[in-house]
Each structure stands twice: as structure tokens, then as C-alpha cells.
Write an enzyme that holds these catalytic residues in place. Structure first.
Site: not given
Length: 420
Positions: A26, A28, A31, A138
Site C-alpha cells: 500500500g 504506507m 505486507v 475504510d
């Protein structure tokens, strides 16, 4: 869910979690698929080194504290975190399955009864989160994983305390996914209420059943404009008729006009029961449907073996021509058409042990195939697939071998048998 190999610059472990591969990324961070010391799979989120600063660490630490308070059977569980590490990370339960966005893009929208079952599951899960004083903020198809035990909600990174000015974002900053964002959230209103998650769930269910969102446009700015415009009605085209009333209520512009999550669960049950099913049956069908449609990612193909070079093409060193020895001890010699050998005496017999049931030898005491009583129990007959070795131990086989030796003795040296 697709898993790709680690990059050379990726860490091999974080905390007590060994990293096995990449499963997503993503704005930021990255994963990874991880595994605990006890073998528990985990989704390990790591902040990118390029964005690690005091502000991002503070927000990450707040996110961790929020996640510690969230629990529920449809929520990916919190497993561990370290906001003070050189590379801040957090680990949550790994759900082996595609997200809803990928499923719909690959296999098409869900039938209305399965969409209603999904709505009941997610509404109940969000209701439990709201009772803990939190909002998701979200919710979107990419944050709903369709695992082998049913759907689960992930990524509460934007979660905030309900009915409070506490926020994980800067003042006047709107963070979220525009196509699933409630009008009041897009307009920057505060405080937010549970109605923002009701609207987002309505957008998710519309996408699940029709394959599109309430408002879509070429740019995020245009989407924000449509979402915040009270006169812009949501696009419910292609939505199943039995879901349109519920979706209309959930996607209404005014927050106070939307149903509660408890009411959403009841209305989803009504849709399921109208199809002649119980809610538990519909839930099982949903899980079976998404598990059947999901095809696991195939591992990379094994490297091709090196090309075989024919023996004739290999470089050879000239050598004197010799005849290849004929093996006699490791292969079964077929019975040749030869005159019957003369009777032998006891001294010519090569062995004194009683024949087993696999070795039918003519006995002078009885007709062919009959043998004397052994002094010990007979051995079990060999497995049908095991080749018989009778001729290797018979006088006839030895005489045949002697004749073969004599035939080849003039042209090649004889290789003695390992067992003869």
C-alpha cells in the site's frame, strides 16, 4: 491470494515472525506472509523505510493501540507489533483467500441471496466493533477477505473512536476510499458516527451484487464531487431487484436516514428467507461458492532438466573392439530349447536346502512338481510382481551359462557372476 518471493532488500524476519513472501502493498508499507515460532501464519505489515519518521511512527503506534481493542469472529485477529523497531511492523491473522474485489473482478458478481448473506455477516461484525466504541472508516471490497471459513474484515488502519474528535489523521485531512466513502466523511465533517460504516457497507454490497460502486468517475476529485452532491443519486443499475430497497436506504445522502446495522442484519435475513433458505444455510453456501471459485495460485514451474545427450553423440576415445560380456547372475535367463540334460548325482547338486514353494523342482521320490517334506516351515510365496529366480539356482541354468561362456570365450573376457 497471490504470494510472490521476497526481494533481496526485504527483511528475513521481524520480531518472532519469519517472513516467507510478499502478499500485498500500500501507500504506507508492504505486507508479508509470515510465520510465528509455533508455525502460526500471519500477515505482517511493515512501514516503508522512505516514510518512517516521527509522525508516521506516532500514527502507527496509535493504529496498534486501536487494533488491540478490536476483536470478533469476523475480524482478523491482532497477533503482535513493534512501533519502535527500526522497521515498525504489526502482525495480524492471515486469511488464506482472495479479497472481495479480486473475486468479483475474476468470477463476476455474487447472486442476490449470497450478497444478502454477506451483508448479514459483515453488518453483525461491524456492529460488534461499534459496541467497542470504534469505527472502521475504510470498509471496501479490498478489505474483505473471503477465507475458507467465511469472510473476515481486515485493515482497521483508519479506525477512530466514535463520537469523538480523536483522529489518526491531520486536521481537515480526508483519508479513505472515495468510491465507498460516506458523504459526511468526504465533506470532512466531525465527529463521525456509525452511519459512515453503514454507507460503506452499502457500497460494498452494491459492488458484490452489481460489479460497480454508487458513484464512479474519471478522477478521485470528480468522485468526491458526486458523493457530496445531495442531488446525485447513487447508481443502482444491475443490482438485483430484491436488494434495491435495502441498498437505497443504506446509500441515502443523510446519515440520520440510514438504517442501523442491526436493521441491516434483519433485512438481509428477510432477503435470504424469501429465497427459501435459512441464514445459516446461506452463509455456508457463500463460503462454499467463494472457496469453489477461488483457484490457488500455482507455484512457479520447476526448472527444465538439462537436455539429454544421446550416448552416440558423446565424445569417445578409440578402444579395441571387444564383445560385451553377457550377464548371467542379475537377469533371468529364459529357458532355451535344448535337449534335456542327463540326470545328476547328489554331488552335482549346487545346494542342499529344501526348495521353497517358489522353486518347483522334480524330485526322484515323486511325480514332477512334488517335493519332499521340508525340515522347516515353507517360506511365503513371493509377491506376484517379483520375478521368479528358479533358473538361477537350477542345474539346467548353470549348464546353459557354461555353454554361453564357451561360445564367447574366444572373443571376450568373461565377467564372473556376483552370486554364481
Amino acid at each position: 491470494m497471490q504470494i510472490t518471493p521476497l526481494n533481496p532488500e526485504d527483511p528475513l524476519s521481524l520480531g518472532d515472525f519469519e517472513l516467507l513472501g510478499r502478499i500485498g502493498q500500500g501507500g504506507m508499507g508492504q505486507v508479508f506472509l509470515g510465520e510465528s515460532l509455533g508455525g502460526e501464519p500471519a500477515a505482517v505489515k511493515v512501514i516503508k523505510p522512505s516514510v518512517v519518521d516521527s509522525a508516521s511512527r506516532k500514527r502507527f503506534a496509535q493504529e496498534i493501540e486501536v487494533l488491540k481493542t478490536i476483536w470478533g469472529p469476523r475480524i482478523a485477529a491482532f497477533l503482535g507489533a513493534d512501533a519502535e523497531a527500526e522497521q515498525p511492523w504489526l502482525a495480524t491473522e492471515y486469511v488464506a483467500g482472495p479479497d472481495l474485489a479480486r473475486h468479483v473482478e475474476k468470477d463476476g458478481p455474487l447472486p442476490s441471496v449470497l450478497t444478502a448473506a454477506l451483508g448479514a455477516i459483515l453488518a453483525e461484525a461491524l456492529s460488534a466493533v461499534h459496541t467497542q466504541g470504534l469505527l472502521h472508516r475504510d470498509l471496501k471490497p479490498a478489505n474483505i477477505l473471503l477465507g475458507p471459513n467465511g469472510p473476515k474484515i481486515i485493515d482497521f488502519g483508519l479506525a477512530a473512536f466514535a463520537e469523538s474528535s480523536v483522529s489518526l489523521t491531520a486536521p481537515n485531512q480526508v483519508v479513505g476510499t472515495p468510491v465507498c466513502m460516506a458523504p459526511e466523511q468526504a465533506a470532512g465533517e466531525k465527529p463521525l458516527t456509525p452511519a459512515v460504516d453503514v454507507y460503506a457497507l452499502g457500497a460494498v454490497l452494491l459492488f458484490a451484487a452489481a460489479g460497480h460502486y454508487p458513484h464512479q468517475a474519471a478522477t478521485p476529485y470528480m468522485v468526491f464531487h458526486l458523493v457530496t452532491d445531495p442531488d446525485a443519486a447513487p447508481d443502482l443499475s444491475d443490482a438485483p431487484a430484491d436488494l434495491v430497497p435495502l441498498l437505497t436506504a443504506m446509500l441515502t445522502h443523510r446519515a440520520q436516514d440510514r438504517p442501523s446495522l442491526v436493521e441491516v442484519v434483519q433485512r438481509c435475513r428477510s432477503v435470504v428467507e424469501a429465497h427459501g433458505l435459512k441464514i445459516a444455510q446461506a452463509r455456508r453456501r457463500l463460503t462454499a461458492h467463494t472457496a469453489r471459485q477461488h483457484t490457488p495460485v500455482a507455484p512457479p514451474p520447476a526448472p527444465a532438466p538439462p537436455p539429454t545427450v544421446p550416448f552416440a553423440d558423446l565424445p569417445t576415445t578409440p578402444a579395441p573392439a571387444v564383445h560385451e560380456p553377457v550377464p548371467t547372475a542379475d537377469v533371468e535367463v529364459p529357458t532355451p530349447t535344448l535337449p534335456a540334460p542327463p540326470a545328476t548325482t547328489a554331488t552335482e547338486r549346487p545346494e542342499t536346502r529344501p526348495p521353497t514353494t517358489a522353486e518347483h523342482v522334480d524330485s526322484p521320490e515323486g511325480p514332477p512338481g512334488q517335493r519332499s517334506a521340508p525340515s522347516r516351515p515353507p517360506k511365503s510365496p513371493p509377491h506376484p510382481a517379483e520375478p521368479s529366480r528358479t533358473l538361477r539356482h537350477s542345474v539346467q541354468a548353470r549348464r546353459t551359462a557354461e555353454r554361453i561362456r564357451a561360445a564367447y570365450a574366444a572373443g571376450a573376457p568373461f565377467v564372473p557372476s556376483r552370486t554364481a
